[in-house]
Design a protein around this motif. Structure first.
Motif, PDB file in Angstrom:
ATOM      1  N   GLU A  69       2.174  -6.336  54.157  1.00 55.29           N
ATOM      2  CA  GLU A  69       2.989  -6.842  53.061  1.00 55.29           C
ATOM      3  C   GLU A  69       2.229  -7.784  52.143  1.00 55.29           C
ATOM      4  OE1 GLU A  69       3.739  -9.496  56.648  1.00 55.29           O
ATOM      5  OE2 GLU A  69       3.425  -7.352  56.214  1.00 55.29           O
ATOM      6  N   TRP A  90       9.778   1.211  51.292  1.00 55.05           N
ATOM      7  CA  TRP A  90       9.822  -0.024  52.071  1.00 55.05           C
ATOM      8  C   TRP A  90       9.076   0.181  53.378  1.00 55.05           C
ATOM      9  CZ3 TRP A  90      13.802   3.356  51.737  1.00 55.05           C
ATOM     10  CH2 TRP A  90      14.399   3.797  52.913  1.00 55.05           C
ATOM     11  N   MET A  91       8.668  -0.953  53.954  1.00 56.92           N
ATOM     12  CA  MET A  91       7.921  -0.930  55.199  1.00 56.92           C
ATOM     13  C   MET A  91       8.694  -1.692  56.257  1.00 56.92           C
ATOM     14  SD  MET A  91       3.993  -1.481  53.898  1.00 56.92           S
ATOM     15  CE  MET A  91       4.359  -2.972  52.988  1.00 56.92           C
ATOM     16  N   SER A  92       8.585  -1.190  57.490  1.00 59.77           N
ATOM     17  CA  SER A  92       9.267  -1.858  58.598  1.00 59.77           C
ATOM     18  C   SER A  92       8.378  -1.819  59.830  1.00 59.77           C
ATOM     19  CB  SER A  92      10.608  -1.177  58.894  1.00 59.77           C
ATOM     20  OG  SER A  92      10.382   0.123  59.403  1.00 59.77           O
ATOM     21  N   GLU A  93       8.592  -2.799  60.661  1.00 55.57           N
ATOM     22  CA  GLU A  93       7.895  -2.802  61.943  1.00 55.57           C
ATOM     23  C   GLU A  93       8.544  -1.769  62.860  1.00 55.57           C
ATOM     24  OE1 GLU A  93       8.297  -6.789  63.209  1.00 55.57           O
ATOM     25  OE2 GLU A  93       6.658  -7.541  61.928  1.00 55.57           O
ATOM     26  N   GLU A  96      12.183  -1.791  63.458  1.00 53.22           N
ATOM     27  CA  GLU A  96      13.008  -1.595  62.279  1.00 53.22           C
ATOM     28  C   GLU A  96      13.230  -2.884  61.487  1.00 53.22           C
ATOM     29  OE1 GLU A  96      16.632   0.379  63.124  1.00 53.22           O
ATOM     30  OE2 GLU A  96      15.701   2.189  63.919  1.00 53.22           O
ATOM     31  N   HIS A  97      12.446  -3.903  61.740  1.00 56.53           N
ATOM     32  CA  HIS A  97      12.510  -5.106  60.917  1.00 56.53           C
ATOM     33  C   HIS A  97      11.763  -4.847  59.618  1.00 56.53           C
ATOM     34  CE1 HIS A  97      12.484  -9.249  59.604  1.00 56.53           C
ATOM     35  NE2 HIS A  97      11.128  -9.239  59.575  1.00 56.53           N
ATOM     36  N   ILE A  98      12.441  -5.000  58.491  1.00 49.62           N
ATOM     37  CA  ILE A  98      11.836  -4.701  57.186  1.00 49.62           C
ATOM     38  C   ILE A  98      10.888  -5.833  56.809  1.00 49.62           C
ATOM     39  CG2 ILE A  98      12.295  -4.310  54.739  1.00 49.62           C
ATOM     40  CD1 ILE A  98      14.963  -3.098  55.537  1.00 49.62           C
ATOM     41  N   ILE A  99       9.637  -5.460  56.495  1.00 53.11           N
ATOM     42  CA  ILE A  99       8.642  -6.463  56.111  1.00 53.11           C
ATOM     43  C   ILE A  99       8.326  -6.388  54.622  1.00 53.11           C
ATOM     44  CG2 ILE A  99       7.644  -6.564  58.423  1.00 53.11           C
ATOM     45  CD1 ILE A  99       5.481  -4.645  57.487  1.00 53.11           C
ATOM     46  N   GLN A 101       9.897  -4.310  50.726  1.00 51.13           N
ATOM     47  CA  GLN A 101      10.582  -3.262  49.976  1.00 51.13           C
ATOM     48  C   GLN A 101      10.371  -3.530  48.497  1.00 51.13           C
ATOM     49  OE1 GLN A 101      14.701  -4.395  51.448  1.00 51.13           O
ATOM     50  NE2 GLN A 101      15.232  -3.924  49.297  1.00 51.13           N
ATOM     51  N   PHE A 149       2.826   0.039  61.460  1.00 56.05           N
ATOM     52  CA  PHE A 149       4.147  -0.098  60.841  1.00 56.05           C
ATOM     53  C   PHE A 149       4.605   1.269  60.335  1.00 56.05           C
ATOM     54  CE2 PHE A 149       1.047  -0.733  57.491  1.00 56.05           C
ATOM     55  CZ  PHE A 149       1.543   0.006  56.428  1.00 56.05           C
ATOM     56  N   HIS A 152       8.626   3.900  54.710  1.00 53.05           N
ATOM     57  CA  HIS A 152       9.824   4.689  54.422  1.00 53.05           C
ATOM     58  C   HIS A 152       9.844   5.079  52.949  1.00 53.05           C
ATOM     59  CE1 HIS A 152      11.722   3.400  58.284  1.00 53.05           C
ATOM     60  NE2 HIS A 152      10.946   2.319  58.077  1.00 53.05           N
TER      61      HIS A 152
END
Length: 460
Positions: A69, A90-93, A96-99, A101, A149, A152
Motif C-alpha cells: 500500500e 483494492w488490495m486485502s490481506e 480479507e482485511h483491506i489495506i 482501495q 496479498f 481484487h
C-alpha cells in the motif's frame, strides 16, 4: 375450445412446431455455440488478468522492502488502470482485511452475486455475473514478503452482452417471417378445399353437372379429379336409370294393353258362349304377352344391376376354340328349326384367360340376336381368332337390310330397335353385351357390309 376451421388448425399447428423449434434451437445454441463463446471470453479475460498479474508482481518485486500500500510505482500502476479502463481495484490481506482501495465507498462486490466462477492454474479466480459477460470480479494472488496479498478487480463496462438476446430476436423474426410466408399457402390449401366442398354441396343439392376445377398434381387436385370421376359416373348412372325407367315404362304399355284387350275379349266370349278354341287362342296370346313381360323385366333388371353394381371378374384359362365349338353345338337344333345354316371359321390359337361366364353371356346375346333377326333360308357366319399374342376376337354376321351410320351408332343403346324390324324383342340384348364387353376391358363394334351386319368383339 375446439378449433373447427382447417385454416386455424394448420396455422396453430405450425406456430406450435415453430415455438418448439425455437426453444430447441436456443437450447442447442447455449449447449454448443454459446458455451464455446463463453469459453472464448473466459480465455481472453484470464489472459488479460495474467498479464496484469505479471505487471503488478514486477512492481512489487522492485520494492520488496515496502508494503504494497506504500509502493508508489504499484499505486501509480493501479491508478493508471483505473483511469484507463474504469476498473475498481483494492488490495486485502489473506484474512480479507483491506489495506488499499482506489475508489470510495464499500467493497460489496461479493462472489455470491456471481453466476459461475472460473479457476486458473496461476491462482486467479474469476467470477462472472448472471448473463452479464462484460461484468466480472477477479481475485489475483500476489507474492509479497512473507504471506503476500490479494489484488481484487471489479470490471463493469456498463454494457450488457446481448448475444443471446439478439439471437432470440433473430429467431423470433425468422418465425414471424415464416408464419407470414405460410399464410398464403394455408389460404391456398383451404380455398381449394372450400371449392371442393362447395361443388360437393351443389352436387348433393341436385346439380349433377357441377364439376370442380382444382388444378395441380397434389393430393387435393387428385381428390378433385376423383370427385369429378365420381360425379361423371353418378350422372351417367342417374341418366341411365332415368332412361331405363322411361323405356321400361314405354315397353310395358304394349303387352299390358294387349293383356287388357285379351281379358275383355275373353269376358265377351264367355258372355256370348263362344267355343273353347276361340278362348284358348286368346289365352295363348296372353301367355305370349306374359312371357314377353317376364323377358323384359329380367333383362331390365340385369341391365340395372350392371349399372349399380359390378361383381369382380373371375378370370380362368381355357382353350377358346374348344369353348366356341361347344357353344355352337348347343345352337344346332335351334338353327335347324329356323332353317338357318351355320358357316364357321374358327382358328385354334391356344389358351385364353378371361371370365368364362361373361364370355359365354356375350356370345349368347350376339348369337341369339343373329338367329332372331335372320330370315329362314339364310346363313349365319361365325369366325374366331386372334389379332395379337394376348388378344382374342370373334364375330357374328347375319343378313340385314342396309342401315345408316346413325342407326349403327345407336345399335347398342337400351331399347333401340332397327326401324321396320318386326321380330319380337326388347332391345336390351346388345346393350347388355356391350356392358359385359367393357367389364372385360374389351371393345365391340358393329358394321354393315352391304347385305349383312357384322358384330365383332375383341377381348384382351
Amino acid at each position: 375450445m375446439t378449433i373447427k376451421r382447417l385454416y386455424l388448425k394448420i396455422l396453430f399447428a405450425f406456430l406450435g412446431i415453430l415455438l418448439i423449434t425455437i426453444l430447441l434451437t436456443i437450447g442447442l445454441f447455449i449447449a454448443t455455440a454459446g458455451r464455446c463463446y463463453k469459453s472464448y471470453l473466459d480465455r481472453q479475460t484470464i489472459a488479460k488478468l495474467k498479464i496484469f498479474k505479471v505487471m503488478v508482481q514486477k512492481e512489487v518485486d522492485r520494492h520488496k522492502d515496502l508494503p504494497a500500500e506504500k509502493n508508489p510505482d504499484l499505486i501509480q500502476l493501479l491508478d493508471t488502470c483505473t483511469a484507463l479502463f474504469g476498473v475498481k481495484l483494492w488490495m486485502s490481506e489473506p484474512g480479507e482485511h483491506i489495506i488499499f482501495q482506489n475508489f470510495e465507498g464499500p467493497v460489496d462486490f461479493l462472489p455470491d452475486r456471481a453466476h459461475r466462477q472460473v479457476h486458473h492454474d496461476s491462482g486467479i479466480t474469476l467470477y462472472h455475473y448472471i448473463l452479464k459477460w462484460n461484468k466480472y470480479y477477479a481475485i489475483i494472488p500476489i507474492n509479497d514478503r512473507s504471506q503476500g496479498f490479494l489484488l481484487h478487480l471489479f470490471v463493469d463496462t456498463g454494457k450488457t452482452s446481448r448475444h443471446e438476446g439478439l439471437f432470440l430476436m433473430g429467431l423470433l423474426a425468422i418465425g414471424i417471417a415464416a408464419t407470414l410466408m405460410l399464410l398464403p399457402t394455408v389460404s391456398y390449401i383451404t380455398r381449394r378445399i372450400n371449392r371442393l366442398n362447395q361443388s360437393a354441396l351443389e352436387f348433393a343439392g341436385g346439380n349433377l353437372s357441377v364439376r370442380t376445377d382444382i388444378k395441380g398434381q397434389d393430393e387435393i387436385a387428385k381428390l378433385g379429379d376423383t370427385f369429378n370421376l365420381m360425379a361423371d359416373r353418378l350422372e351417367r348412372l342417374v341418366g341411365n336409370t332415368k332412361e331405363l325407367t322411361a323405356n321400361v315404362s314405354h315397353e310395358l304399355r304394349s303387352p299390358l294393353a294387349r293383356l287388357r284387350v285379351s281379358k275383355e275379349l275373353i269376358r265377351d266370349k264367355l258372355e256370348q258362349g263362344a267355343s273353347n278354341d276361340a278362348i284358348m287362342r286368346l289365352l295363348n296370346n296372353m301367355g305370349s304377352d306374359i312371357k314377353d313381360l317376364d323377358t323384359l323385366i329380367e333383362e331390365a333388371l340385369a341391365l340395372s344391376k350392371m349399372n349399380y353394381q359390378e361383381s369382380p371378374l373371375a378370370p380362368e384359362t381355357f382353350i377358346f376354340s374348344n369353348f366356341m365349338k361347344s357353344m355352337l353345338d348347343t345352337y344346332l337344333p335351334l338353327l335347324s328349326s329356323n332353317d338357318l345354316v351355320l358357316d364357321l371359321d374358327i382358328r385354334d390359337f391356344g389358351k385364353a384367360s378371361q371370365d368364362k361366364a361373361l364370355v359365354k353371356s356375350i356370345f349368347t346375346n350376339l348369337m341369339d340376336n343373329a338367329i332372331k333377326y335372320s330370315p329362314p333360308g339364310n346363313t349365319i357366319h361365325v369366325s374366331a381368332g386372334t389379332i395379337s399374342p394376348k388378344g382374342l376376337e370373334f364375330s357374328i354376321s347375319n343378313p340385314c337390310k342396309p342401315m345408316s351410320q346413325e342407326d349403327l351408332d345407336r345399335l347398342f343403346n337400351p331399347f333401340f330397335r332397327i326401324p321396320g324390324q318386326k321380330a319380337p324383342g326388347t332391345g336390351l340384348g346388345l346393350a347388355i353385351a356391350k356392358k359385359q364387353v367393357r367389364r372385360c376391358k374389351g371393345t365391340i363394334r358393329a358394321e354393315h357390309t352391304g347385305r349383312e351386319i357384322c358384330l365383332t368383339v375383341y377381348l384382351p
